[in-house]
Scaffold this motif. Structure first.
Motif, short mmCIF file in Angstrom:
data_model
loop_
_atom_site.label_atom_id
_atom_site.label_comp_id
_atom_site.label_asym_id
_atom_site.label_seq_id
_atom_site.Cartn_x
_atom_site.Cartn_y
_atom_site.Cartn_z
N ARG A 111 0.84 -1.21 0.00
CA ARG A 111 0.00 0.00 0.00
C ARG A 111 0.87 1.25 0.00
NH1 ARG A 111 -3.20 -3.12 3.71
NH2 ARG A 111 -2.19 -2.04 5.43
N ALA A 112 1.94 1.26 0.80
CA ALA A 112 2.86 2.41 0.84
C ALA A 112 3.57 2.59 -0.50
CB ALA A 112 3.87 2.24 1.96
N GLN A 113 4.01 1.50 -1.12
CA GLN A 113 4.70 1.59 -2.41
C GLN A 113 3.76 2.11 -3.50
OE1 GLN A 113 6.00 -2.47 -2.84
NE2 GLN A 113 8.01 -2.06 -1.96
N ARG A 114 2.53 1.60 -3.49
CA ARG A 114 1.57 2.05 -4.51
C ARG A 114 1.23 3.52 -4.33
NH1 ARG A 114 -2.84 -2.87 -5.25
NH2 ARG A 114 -1.37 -4.42 -6.05
N GLU A 115 1.09 3.96 -3.09
CA GLU A 115 0.80 5.36 -2.81
C GLU A 115 1.96 6.24 -3.31
OE1 GLU A 115 0.45 7.98 1.15
OE2 GLU A 115 -0.95 6.29 1.04
N GLN A 116 3.18 5.80 -3.07
CA GLN A 116 4.35 6.56 -3.51
C GLN A 116 4.41 6.58 -5.03
OE1 GLN A 116 8.09 4.82 -2.36
NE2 GLN A 116 9.14 6.78 -2.47
N ARG A 117 4.13 5.46 -5.68
CA ARG A 117 4.15 5.39 -7.15
C ARG A 117 3.08 6.30 -7.74
NH1 ARG A 117 3.35 -0.44 -9.07
NH2 ARG A 117 1.18 0.02 -8.67
N ASP A 118 1.90 6.32 -7.13
CA ASP A 118 0.82 7.18 -7.62
C ASP A 118 1.17 8.65 -7.45
OD1 ASP A 118 -0.67 5.01 -8.40
OD2 ASP A 118 -1.99 5.05 -6.64
N SER A 119 1.75 9.01 -6.32
CA SER A 119 2.10 10.42 -6.10
C SER A 119 3.19 10.86 -7.07
CB SER A 119 2.52 10.67 -4.66
OG SER A 119 3.74 10.05 -4.37
N ALA A 120 4.14 9.99 -7.38
CA ALA A 120 5.18 10.34 -8.34
C ALA A 120 4.59 10.50 -9.74
CB ALA A 120 6.26 9.27 -8.36
N ARG A 121 3.61 9.67 -10.05
CA ARG A 121 2.98 9.74 -11.38
C ARG A 121 2.24 11.06 -11.57
NH1 ARG A 121 -1.03 5.01 -12.77
NH2 ARG A 121 -1.79 5.75 -10.80
N TYR A 122 1.63 11.55 -10.51
CA TYR A 122 0.86 12.80 -10.62
C TYR A 122 1.69 14.05 -10.34
CZ TYR A 122 -3.21 9.85 -10.97
OH TYR A 122 -4.11 8.92 -11.40
N GLU A 123 2.95 13.88 -10.00
CA GLU A 123 3.81 15.01 -9.69
C GLU A 123 3.94 15.96 -10.88
OE1 GLU A 123 8.39 15.30 -8.56
OE2 GLU A 123 7.22 14.07 -7.17
N LEU A 124 4.15 15.42 -12.08
CA LEU A 124 4.28 16.26 -13.27
C LEU A 124 2.99 17.01 -13.57
CD1 LEU A 124 6.33 13.93 -15.64
CD2 LEU A 124 7.09 16.02 -14.52
N LEU A 125 1.87 16.33 -13.44
CA LEU A 125 0.58 16.97 -13.67
C LEU A 125 0.33 18.07 -12.66
CD1 LEU A 125 -2.08 17.05 -15.25
CD2 LEU A 125 -2.95 15.30 -13.69
N ASP A 126 0.65 17.81 -11.40
CA ASP A 126 0.47 18.82 -10.35
C ASP A 126 1.34 20.05 -10.63
OD1 ASP A 126 -1.34 17.24 -9.03
OD2 ASP A 126 0.12 16.47 -7.58
N ALA A 127 2.55 19.83 -11.11
CA ALA A 127 3.45 20.96 -11.42
C ALA A 127 2.89 21.78 -12.58
CB ALA A 127 4.84 20.44 -11.76
#
Length: 141
Positions: A111-127
């Motif tokens: 669950r922690a790894q998936r959460e981290q992977r999801d947040s990294a995936r959306y980092e570019l979009l958030d920027a």
């Protein structure tokens, strides 16, 4: 206090029925695209949610169903290499899921790894959204 000692029945996550065709399209395709079994977690590979309350018998049944699906996919033109790797690593990967204690520990890690992977995936979009908001005082229509 556990659910049993508190008088409430323990809630167990219900697994949907296993569909080998859906599994191939949904799971094997994603694992192949991401780079193979080493880029995936055992819950994904065995089509299980990373939940703490999975029933041992249901997990064992799902592991057996996925194992059977892999056996039938060994000659699939697109997935035969991936399936060969999964079959080769089956004993080690499934052992973690079949032991309730190890499975709960793995579920928390996944669950922690998936959460981290999801947040990294959306980092570019958030920027990009942040730049739009700064430049246009909001997101342009």
């Amino acid at each position: 206090m556990s659910a049993i000692s508190s008088g409430r029945p323990a809630v167990v996550t219900e697994l949907p029925p296993f569909d080998p065709n859906d599994y191939r399209k949904r799971v094997l395709a994603a694992v192949e695209k991401r780079g193979g079994p080493d880029a995936s977690d055992p819950f994904e590979l065995y089509d299980l949610p990373p939940a703490d309350d999975l029933d041992d018998a249901a997990v064992a049944e799902r592991v057996a169903q996925v194992w059977g699906a892999w056996q039938r996919q060994r000659d699939h033109p697109k997935y035969r290499v991936l399936v060969a790797l999964l079959v080769q690593q089956h004993a080690a990967r499934s052992a973690e899921l079949l032991d309730a204690g190890r499975r709960r520990t793995a579920a928390a890690r996944v669950r922690a790894q998936r959460e981290q992977r999801d947040s990294a995936r959306y980092e570019l979009l958030d920027a990009a959204i942040s730049r739009l908001v700064q430049r246009h005082r909001g997101i342009p229509a």
